[in-house]
Design a protein around this motif. Sequence first.
Motif, PDB file in Angstrom:
ATOM      1  N   LEU A  70       0.828  -1.211   0.000  1.00  0.00           N
ATOM      2  CA  LEU A  70       0.000   0.000   0.000  1.00  0.00           C
ATOM      3  C   LEU A  70       0.860   1.257   0.000  1.00  0.00           C
ATOM      4  O   LEU A  70       0.548   2.224  -0.696  1.00  0.00           O
ATOM      5  N   ALA A  71       1.940   1.245   0.758  1.00  0.00           N
ATOM      6  CA  ALA A  71       2.835   2.404   0.784  1.00  0.00           C
ATOM      7  C   ALA A  71       3.463   2.624  -0.589  1.00  0.00           C
ATOM      8  O   ALA A  71       3.567   3.757  -1.060  1.00  0.00           O
ATOM      9  N   LEU A  72       3.867   1.536  -1.226  1.00  0.00           N
ATOM     10  CA  LEU A  72       4.422   1.638  -2.588  1.00  0.00           C
ATOM     11  C   LEU A  72       3.385   2.176  -3.561  1.00  0.00           C
ATOM     12  O   LEU A  72       3.693   3.006  -4.411  1.00  0.00           O
ATOM     13  N   ALA A  73       2.160   1.680  -3.438  1.00  0.00           N
ATOM     14  CA  ALA A  73       1.093   2.135  -4.333  1.00  0.00           C
ATOM     15  C   ALA A  73       0.841   3.623  -4.142  1.00  0.00           C
ATOM     16  O   ALA A  73       0.684   4.359  -5.116  1.00  0.00           O
ATOM     17  N   ASP A  74       0.825   4.084  -2.888  1.00  0.00           N
ATOM     18  CA  ASP A  74       0.642   5.513  -2.627  1.00  0.00           C
ATOM     19  C   ASP A  74       1.784   6.322  -3.206  1.00  0.00           C
ATOM     20  O   ASP A  74       1.576   7.355  -3.827  1.00  0.00           O
ATOM     21  N   ARG A  75       3.011   5.832  -3.002  1.00  0.00           N
ATOM     22  CA  ARG A  75       4.176   6.554  -3.524  1.00  0.00           C
ATOM     23  C   ARG A  75       4.151   6.568  -5.039  1.00  0.00           C
ATOM     24  O   ARG A  75       4.435   7.584  -5.658  1.00  0.00           O
ATOM     25  N   PHE A  76       3.774   5.424  -5.653  1.00  0.00           N
ATOM     26  CA  PHE A  76       3.711   5.378  -7.113  1.00  0.00           C
ATOM     27  C   PHE A  76       2.637   6.322  -7.617  1.00  0.00           C
ATOM     28  O   PHE A  76       2.826   6.997  -8.613  1.00  0.00           O
ATOM     29  N   GLU A  77       1.506   6.395  -6.912  1.00  0.00           N
ATOM     30  CA  GLU A  77       0.430   7.302  -7.323  1.00  0.00           C
ATOM     31  C   GLU A  77       0.913   8.740  -7.255  1.00  0.00           C
ATOM     32  O   GLU A  77       0.654   9.534  -8.141  1.00  0.00           O
ATOM     33  N   ASP A  78       1.657   9.083  -6.189  1.00  0.00           N
ATOM     34  CA  ASP A  78       2.214  10.430  -6.075  1.00  0.00           C
ATOM     35  C   ASP A  78       3.196  10.696  -7.207  1.00  0.00           C
ATOM     36  O   ASP A  78       3.192  11.763  -7.804  1.00  0.00           O
ATOM     37  N   ASP A  79       4.074   9.730  -7.506  1.00  0.00           N
ATOM     38  CA  ASP A  79       5.038   9.877  -8.586  1.00  0.00           C
ATOM     39  C   ASP A  79       4.351   9.964  -9.930  1.00  0.00           C
ATOM     40  O   ASP A  79       4.781  10.706 -10.808  1.00  0.00           O
ATOM     41  N   ALA A  80       3.262   9.222 -10.123  1.00  0.00           N
ATOM     42  CA  ALA A  80       2.546   9.231 -11.396  1.00  0.00           C
ATOM     43  C   ALA A  80       1.952  10.605 -11.652  1.00  0.00           C
ATOM     44  O   ALA A  80       1.855  11.047 -12.791  1.00  0.00           O
ATOM     45  N   ASP A  81       1.544  11.290 -10.584  1.00  0.00           N
ATOM     46  CA  ASP A  81       1.022  12.635 -10.755  1.00  0.00           C
ATOM     47  C   ASP A  81       2.127  13.607 -11.157  1.00  0.00           C
ATOM     48  O   ASP A  81       1.880  14.564 -11.870  1.00  0.00           O
ATOM     49  N   ASP A  82       3.359  13.345 -10.688  1.00  0.00           N
ATOM     50  CA  ASP A  82       4.479  14.252 -10.954  1.00  0.00           C
ATOM     51  C   ASP A  82       5.094  14.056 -12.334  1.00  0.00           C
ATOM     52  O   ASP A  82       5.581  14.998 -12.936  1.00  0.00           O
TER      53      ASP A  82
END
Length: 188
Positions: free
Chosen positions: A49-61
Motif C-alpha cells: 500500500l505504501a508503494l502504491a501511494d508513492r507510485f500514485e504520487d510519482d505518477a502525478d508528478d
Amino acid sequence: MTSQSAATLRSRYVVQAASDLEENRRRQEELAERLKLLQQEETLLVDILALADRFEDDADDSPLPEQAQDESPVAARTRSRGQSAPARSSRTGGTGAAKTAAKGKSQRPLLGDLLMELLAGHKEPRPAKELRDELLVKHPDREPTPQVVRNTLESLVAKGRIRRHKHQRAVMYTLRENTQQGAETDTD
C-alpha cells in the motif's frame, strides 16, 4: 470409595490433565506460528500500500516510462541490453540528466490517453482487440502488445475513466459519461 479406586481416579485425572496440557501447548505453538505468518503478511500488505501511494504520487508528478506505456518487457530488455539503467529518485521521477534528455525529446501521448481518444469516437462498447487494431492504424509509431492494451484499459477502468462491459465471454469498453462531458464527479 476405596483408597485404591481414588488413587486410580486421581491417576486418570493426572494423565488426562497432562495430555490436555500438552495439546494446549501444541495448539498455542500452532497459533503463535499462524500469528507470526499473519504479521508478516500484514507487513507485506502495508508495504504494498505504501508503494502504491508513492507510485500514485510519482505518477502525478511525471509520466510513465516509455516501456510501461506501449512496449513489452522483452523488447525493453532487448533494447537496453548492455546498458545500465539510470538511477531514479523516488520523488523526482528521474535523474537530472534523464530529465534534460527527456525535455529535448518530444513527448509522445500516453497509451491510456490514446485509447480514451479512440473510445471517444465510438458510442458502442469496443473490445480491446479492435481498439488495438485502430490504434495501430492511427498511430503506426505505437506497437503495444495486446496484453499491454488490455492492462492499460483495465487500469483506466480501475481509475474510473472508462467502463467495462461483459457480454457472455466478451469484454468491451466505453468512456464513462462524465469523462465524455469533462465532469469531475460520477453519477453512478
